[in-house]
Motif scaffolding. Structure first.
Motif, short mmCIF file in Angstrom:
data_model
loop_
_atom_site.label_atom_id
_atom_site.label_comp_id
_atom_site.label_asym_id
_atom_site.label_seq_id
_atom_site.Cartn_x
_atom_site.Cartn_y
_atom_site.Cartn_z
N ALA A 102 0.83 -1.21 0.00
CA ALA A 102 0.00 0.00 0.00
C ALA A 102 0.86 1.25 0.00
O ALA A 102 0.56 2.22 -0.70
N VAL A 103 1.93 1.22 0.79
CA VAL A 103 2.82 2.39 0.84
C VAL A 103 3.43 2.65 -0.52
O VAL A 103 3.46 3.79 -1.01
N LEU A 104 3.90 1.61 -1.19
CA LEU A 104 4.52 1.78 -2.50
C LEU A 104 3.52 2.29 -3.52
O LEU A 104 3.78 3.24 -4.25
N CYS A 105 2.33 1.68 -3.55
CA CYS A 105 1.30 2.14 -4.49
C CYS A 105 0.92 3.58 -4.21
O CYS A 105 0.79 4.41 -5.12
N GLY A 106 0.75 3.87 -2.91
CA GLY A 106 0.40 5.24 -2.53
C GLY A 106 1.45 6.22 -2.99
O GLY A 106 1.15 7.29 -3.55
N ALA A 107 2.71 5.87 -2.81
CA ALA A 107 3.80 6.75 -3.22
C ALA A 107 3.79 6.95 -4.73
O ALA A 107 3.92 8.07 -5.23
N LEU A 108 3.64 5.86 -5.47
CA LEU A 108 3.65 5.98 -6.93
C LEU A 108 2.50 6.85 -7.42
O LEU A 108 2.67 7.69 -8.31
N VAL A 109 1.32 6.67 -6.82
CA VAL A 109 0.17 7.49 -7.24
C VAL A 109 0.40 8.94 -6.85
O VAL A 109 0.20 9.86 -7.64
N TYR A 110 0.87 9.15 -5.60
CA TYR A 110 1.01 10.51 -5.11
C TYR A 110 2.01 11.30 -5.93
O TYR A 110 1.72 12.39 -6.42
N PHE A 111 3.20 10.78 -6.11
CA PHE A 111 4.25 11.57 -6.74
C PHE A 111 4.02 11.76 -8.23
O PHE A 111 4.48 12.74 -8.81
N ASN A 112 3.32 10.81 -8.86
CA ASN A 112 3.18 10.90 -10.31
C ASN A 112 1.88 11.52 -10.76
O ASN A 112 1.79 12.03 -11.86
N PHE A 113 0.84 11.46 -9.91
CA PHE A 113 -0.45 11.96 -10.36
C PHE A 113 -1.01 13.09 -9.50
O PHE A 113 -1.77 13.90 -9.99
N ILE A 114 -0.64 13.13 -8.23
CA ILE A 114 -1.23 14.13 -7.34
C ILE A 114 -0.30 15.33 -7.19
O ILE A 114 -0.69 16.46 -7.40
N ASP A 115 0.94 15.07 -6.83
CA ASP A 115 1.89 16.17 -6.61
C ASP A 115 2.59 16.47 -7.92
O ASP A 115 3.75 16.16 -8.09
N THR A 116 1.87 17.07 -8.85
CA THR A 116 2.47 17.34 -10.16
C THR A 116 3.23 18.65 -10.11
O THR A 116 3.06 19.46 -9.21
N ASP A 117 4.10 18.85 -11.08
CA ASP A 117 5.04 19.94 -11.06
C ASP A 117 4.42 21.32 -11.15
O ASP A 117 4.98 22.30 -10.68
N ASP A 118 3.26 21.40 -11.78
CA ASP A 118 2.61 22.71 -11.95
C ASP A 118 3.50 23.72 -12.62
O ASP A 118 3.39 24.92 -12.35
N ILE A 119 4.38 23.25 -13.49
CA ILE A 119 5.30 24.22 -14.08
C ILE A 119 4.55 25.15 -15.04
O ILE A 119 4.98 26.27 -15.28
N GLU A 120 3.39 24.67 -15.52
CA GLU A 120 2.61 25.53 -16.41
C GLU A 120 2.02 26.72 -15.67
O GLU A 120 1.64 27.71 -16.29
N GLN A 121 1.92 26.61 -14.30
CA GLN A 121 1.38 27.73 -13.54
C GLN A 121 2.36 28.87 -13.46
O GLN A 121 1.99 29.99 -13.16
N LYS A 122 3.63 28.57 -13.69
CA LYS A 122 4.64 29.62 -13.55
C LYS A 122 4.73 30.42 -14.84
O LYS A 122 4.28 29.99 -15.89
N ALA A 123 5.36 31.60 -14.72
CA ALA A 123 5.45 32.49 -15.87
C ALA A 123 6.53 32.01 -16.82
O ALA A 123 7.69 31.87 -16.43
N GLY A 124 6.16 31.74 -18.06
CA GLY A 124 7.14 31.40 -19.08
C GLY A 124 7.25 32.55 -20.06
O GLY A 124 6.68 33.62 -19.86
N VAL A 125 8.00 32.32 -21.14
CA VAL A 125 8.18 33.38 -22.12
C VAL A 125 6.82 33.76 -22.71
O VAL A 125 6.07 32.90 -23.15
N GLY A 126 6.51 35.04 -22.68
CA GLY A 126 5.23 35.53 -23.19
C GLY A 126 4.19 35.77 -22.11
O GLY A 126 3.17 36.40 -22.35
N ASP A 127 4.44 35.27 -20.90
CA ASP A 127 3.49 35.48 -19.80
C ASP A 127 3.85 36.74 -19.02
O ASP A 127 5.00 37.12 -18.93
N ILE A 128 2.82 37.35 -18.44
CA ILE A 128 3.06 38.50 -17.56
C ILE A 128 3.64 37.98 -16.25
O ILE A 128 3.15 37.00 -15.68
N SER A 129 4.66 38.66 -15.76
CA SER A 129 5.27 38.22 -14.50
C SER A 129 4.42 38.67 -13.32
O SER A 129 3.82 39.74 -13.33
N ALA A 130 4.39 37.84 -12.29
CA ALA A 130 3.75 38.24 -11.04
C ALA A 130 4.57 39.37 -10.41
O ALA A 130 5.78 39.45 -10.61
N ASP A 131 3.89 40.24 -9.67
CA ASP A 131 4.62 41.30 -8.99
C ASP A 131 5.24 40.75 -7.71
O ASP A 131 4.73 39.78 -7.13
#
Lengths: 322, 198
Positions: B17-46
């Protein structure tokens, strides 16, 4: 048709991994559960990275979900002008007291990697007095590269100059992703050295059992200090022991005595002891007396007779007496 | 079933259960959200962060903070560094030189990634801009006109690589124009790469 299936069944029984191998594979996968890191070329930076895994597993591995104890120790000692690294000391001491070198035998992916390489069928280098002497080199690695260089020069010496886990997990792991291609231009002499060392260790591990663990690993050196006092591990019943020396001769590590600081607590010696003097600590809690686990490997056959004791082997020390 | 078997089955199930939980958590739940950050062309947060000014070759914490939105109308160059990174220390004077040459149009902000011990880090930097391996004409330079700041909250706002030194160029409206690859720049590279965004 039936014959084919029974052949498959026999084959599966033959290649079935031992309990220890399963635990090693399990821990290697658990430490590197962040598989998405290999697909996006980025290291995981979440909260679980604050916790060290017990074995050697690079922080910079894209799959790593925890920190490396050696990396954390060197990092903390490098910054120790700011504050005493009590946290990392505490974690390593906790691992040592609970598990000692059972970590080496059961919970280290690098140990697993070397054992798998050793399975490749080639002539093997047997252990000897020379390898016993070489096994003390890892203490120099520990003192020089893990303690002195970070403490006085703020250089994480082991990570920077030696660690093959870092080279293959962090280095190759990250560089093999196209998003990190720009970093290939930053590679220089240091990477050449480390990669050469990695190749030497990998090739050497085919011929020499656990070459890195025995001669180079500072973490194994450190955990070895806990060999007598660790809660889990191998114990020797001195009353049953007849000094036949079978355990030492079967053991592939450079031990002088079962359970000493070179012992990685793999348990291969348990089945060869003619008087069943070797068992797991705490086995009275879970197993009936004299019910010791046999390894899945069938090439270790217990001898019924006894061998002449080796002249320079003396079984002394703090083995438990129940 | 005896106690031993129950214990074994529970232990194996828990481990699974621990291993399955870890695999699900790190790969599907705790995603990088890198798209939320400002990339080229995005307005920067103040953002508003502590800044240091140089007085007589010594860094002094300024009462005023650095706020990004104050610099609308100017191109802002954010250069991120860390005290243990030699290439970072080596390239800072080049960014300062760029700032001085084009100061009417650009504001260069040198941001240290370690939020603790900032004063100590900057004092150490003044005395040791770059070690012997990277020695150059700027090795004892203590005159800086660009802004020095310390914060670990700024770099996570952007889609940058995981390392330093890395530099971000924001245009006059606060939009991300360019993000460099992680790595060192000499003065020529700084000019070549950044001049076109002015």
């Amino acid at each position: 048709m039936k014959k084919f299936f029974s052949k498959i069944k026999n084959w599966f029984v033959k290649i079935k991994p031992s309990k220890r191998k399963i635990v090693q594979l399990y821990s290697a996968l658990l430490y590197n559960a962040n598989i998405k890191g290999f697909f996006n070329g980025r290291i995981y930076e979440g909260k679980t990275k604050n916790m060290c895994v017990p074995g050697l597993n690079c922080y910079s591995c894209p799959g790593a979900v925890g920190s490396c104890p050696m990396g954390s120790l060197q990092n903390a000692l490098s910054a120790s002008g700011a504050r005493t690294p009590a946290y990392i000391f505490g974690i390593i001491i906790l691992f040592g007291l609970l598990l000692g070198r059972t970590i080496c035998g059961w919970l280290c992916p690098i140990g697993l990697g070397q054992e798998l390489l050793y399975k490749i069928k080639t002539p093997k280098l047997k252990k000897s007095k020379v390898t016993r002497v070489l096994s003390y080199f890892k203490y120099f690695v520990l003192i020089g590269l893990v303690v002195i260089l970070p403490l006085f020069w703020a250089i994480p010496g082991f990570c920077e100059y030696i660690c093959p886990a870092g080279t293959i997990e962090g280095g190759v792991g990250l560089l093999s992703h196209p998003n990190n291609a720009s970093q290939l231009g930053n590679l220089g002499a240091l990477f050449s050295w480390k990669f050469t060392l990695l190749v030497l260790i990998v090739v050497g591990s085919v011929f020499v059992f656990r070459l890195f663990c025995r001669f180079l690993c500072p973490l194994g050196a450190l955990y070895g200090f806990f060999c007598r006092i660790a809660l889990l591990g191998i114990k020797l019943d001195k009353n049953e022991c007849t000094d036949c020396g079978l355990c030492v001769s079967v053991c592939k590590m450079d031990i002088k005595r079962v359970g000493d600081h070179e012992c990685i607590q793999c348990g291969d010696c348990i089945s060869v002891c003619p008087t069943k003097a070797i068992s797991w600590k705490g086995s009275k809690l879970f197993l009936r007396k004299n019910n010791v686990d046999l390894p899945a490997d069938t090439d270790i056959k217990p001898l019924n007779g006894m061998l002449k004791p080796k002249a320079d082997e003396n079984t002394q020390g703090g083995a438990d007496n129940e | 079933m005896n106690k031993e078997k129950i214990f074994k089955i529970s232990a194996v199930s828990l481990a699974g259960a621990v291993l399955c939980g870890a695999l699900v958590y790190f790969n599907f739940i705790d995603t990088d959200d890198i798209e939320q950050k400002a990339g080229v062309g995005d307005i920067s947060a103040d953002f508003t962060i502590d800044k240091f000014t140089v007085e007589d070759g010594i860094f002094v914490l300024d009462d005023e903070k650095f706020t990004l939105s104050d610099y609308k109308g100017k191109v802002v160059v954010l250069n991120f560094w860390a005290s243990w990174c030699q290439p970072c220390r080596f390239e800072i004077p080049f960014f300062n030189e760029f700032h001085e040459k084009y100061s009417t149009e650009v504001e260069v902000v040198i941001i240290n990634q370690e939020s603790a011990n900032s004063q100590k880090i900057l004092d150490d930097y003044v005395n040791n801009p770059a070690d012997a391996n990277y020695a150059n004409d700027y090795s004892k330079w203590t005159e800086y006109s660009c802004t020095f700041a310390c914060s670990n909250q700024v770099m996570p706002l952007y889609q940058v690589g995981q390392g330093v030194p890395v530099t971000i160029v924001l245009d006059r409206d606060g939009k991300v124009q360019h993000i460099t690859e992680v790595g060192f720049h000499d003065y020529q590279s700084v000019e070549n790469e950044l001049l076109k965004y002015l």
